[in-house]
Design a protein around this motif. Sequence first.
Motif, mmCIF file in Angstrom:
data_model
loop_
_atom_site.group_PDB
_atom_site.id
_atom_site.type_symbol
_atom_site.label_atom_id
_atom_site.label_comp_id
_atom_site.label_asym_id
_atom_site.label_seq_id
_atom_site.Cartn_x
_atom_site.Cartn_y
_atom_site.Cartn_z
ATOM 1 N N SER A 1 -51.567 15.512 -15.140
ATOM 2 C CA SER A 1 -51.066 16.000 -13.862
ATOM 3 C C SER A 1 -49.844 16.880 -14.013
ATOM 4 C CB SER A 1 -50.735 14.813 -12.946
ATOM 5 O OG SER A 1 -49.647 14.074 -13.484
ATOM 6 N N SER B 1 -66.822 21.690 -15.575
ATOM 7 C CA SER B 1 -65.420 22.089 -15.473
ATOM 8 C C SER B 1 -65.124 23.398 -16.185
ATOM 9 C CB SER B 1 -64.521 20.993 -16.052
ATOM 10 O OG SER B 1 -64.697 20.892 -17.452
ATOM 11 N N LEU C 1 -60.344 9.004 -6.776
ATOM 12 C CA LEU C 1 -60.002 10.240 -6.051
ATOM 13 C C LEU C 1 -58.499 10.457 -5.880
ATOM 14 C CD1 LEU C 1 -62.780 10.050 -3.324
ATOM 15 C CD2 LEU C 1 -62.522 11.896 -5.001
ATOM 16 N N PRO D 1 -54.791 11.939 -6.258
ATOM 17 C CA PRO D 1 -54.525 13.385 -6.357
ATOM 18 C C PRO D 1 -54.583 13.960 -7.772
ATOM 19 C CG PRO D 1 -53.043 12.390 -4.772
ATOM 20 C CD PRO D 1 -53.800 11.261 -5.407
ATOM 21 N N ASN D 2 -54.164 13.217 -8.788
ATOM 22 C CA ASN D 2 -54.175 13.774 -10.144
ATOM 23 C C ASN D 2 -55.426 13.404 -10.934
ATOM 24 O OD1 ASN D 2 -53.670 11.076 -10.519
ATOM 25 N ND2 ASN D 2 -51.722 11.333 -11.600
ATOM 26 N N SER D 3 -56.463 12.935 -10.239
ATOM 27 C CA SER D 3 -57.691 12.529 -10.910
ATOM 28 C C SER D 3 -58.460 13.723 -11.460
ATOM 29 C CB SER D 3 -58.591 11.766 -9.924
ATOM 30 O OG SER D 3 -59.880 11.558 -10.483
ATOM 31 N N HIS E 1 -61.192 16.073 -9.553
ATOM 32 C CA HIS E 1 -60.905 17.294 -8.814
ATOM 33 C C HIS E 1 -61.180 18.558 -9.634
ATOM 34 C CE1 HIS E 1 -59.449 14.716 -5.720
ATOM 35 N NE2 HIS E 1 -58.508 14.207 -6.499
ATOM 36 N N ARG E 2 -61.686 18.371 -10.875
ATOM 37 C CA ARG E 2 -62.175 19.521 -11.635
ATOM 38 C C ARG E 2 -63.585 19.916 -11.202
ATOM 39 N NH1 ARG E 2 -59.528 17.080 -16.575
ATOM 40 N NH2 ARG E 2 -57.604 18.248 -16.797
ATOM 41 N N LYS F 1 -64.968 19.772 -3.103
ATOM 42 C CA LYS F 1 -64.173 18.613 -2.708
ATOM 43 C C LYS F 1 -65.085 17.421 -2.435
ATOM 44 C CE LYS F 1 -60.182 21.091 -0.814
ATOM 45 N NZ LYS F 1 -59.304 21.295 0.384
#
Length: 396
Positions: free
Chosen positions: A6, A200, A348, A350-352, A355-356, A360
């Motif tokens: 993160s 990714s 899920l 925020p720094n997971s 999210h790559r 969403k």
Amino acid sequence: MSNQFSTQPSLSTQTSSSLFTLTIAPAKVIRGSGVLQAAAAEIASLGSRPLIVAGESTLAISRNNLQPILETQQLHTVQALYSPDCCEASLKSLQKKAKEHKADLIIGVGGGKALDTAKLVAHQLQLPVVTIPTSGSTCAAWSALSNVYSEDGAFLYDVGLSRCPDLLILDYDLIKTAPQRTLVAGIGDAIAKWYEASVSSGHLQDTLIIAAVQQARVLRDILLQKSAAALKEPGSEVWREVVDATVLLAGVVGGLGGAQCRTVAAHAVHNGLTHISGHGSIHGEKVAFGILVQLRLEEMLQGNQLAASARQQLLKFYTEIGLPQKLSDLGLGNITLGELQTAAEIALVPNSDIHRLPFKVAPEQLMAAMVSTTAPIESKDMNRVSPKGMSDEVEA
């Protein structure tokens, strides 16, 4: 405590002038049958007072197989148990033992968590580290990364290390003594590299990332083609090829591609599940289930028919070699809706790495994917799938 990724920019946003450090590979890899004896001199070249870090099940292996060999090199060894996990309490205890022993080398013996612990202690004390995997369950023996868990086994954060191990010793005779379940789990962990890296990083033009993604494809093909035969003949040539794939080639992918190629949704699902599943399943099993969840999300939210076909292919493969296909296969057949929501919310954060994904994901969508990993391919729009209406006890 924060996920180390993160604090770093994603590779896709870096410019050509950005500082980017890669930790690609161990300084030396020794592999073969019965190579532990031959590797003693290599270990001795790195230090004379090693602290051996092992788990409960591998302490005996270390005591009987490794310690006598090291004594022939006049090394002063001390064994230490990492317990109950690669957690902060274990790390502090091992640092203390290393200082009391005046250790100048750390040796990790065991599965992924033992090796992660050894690597992180060595990193914190700025000592060289040797990794000796006792199963084919992960690529931890190779990578410059350690996962840190709570004392109850819940994933907390990961730590990017300054370098890969100084020496990796892959002794096939040692790996062969491990339960077959560990290699099956390693196959699940390794095959995830393709499904995560292609999503990714498949569109990126950085030369080494292109190489990493292509290596992930090669890794997938080796495992799809050879795993079933390997599991039927432990110790055979094809078995050694699969062990090389799970321990070594899987590490190459993360080494060349960095964090961007390492994990996406499959590992994020694993992280969420560790907060509700305890020790009923092992790392690679959760990751393998997470691949199906990721592919299901691609079907549901993108209408991706290639993902649908890939999921069906994997379901057949999982049946053939014994990987989990649904929550009940992970010992979570009686999971409640609240527990499922907890796992989804943690996956899920925020720094997971989830999210790559190029889209969403809402918690209810992830929950829906987690309970429908074995669903048949449907031609209708899957965007409306949600867990609304499910009873408090999820049918898994």
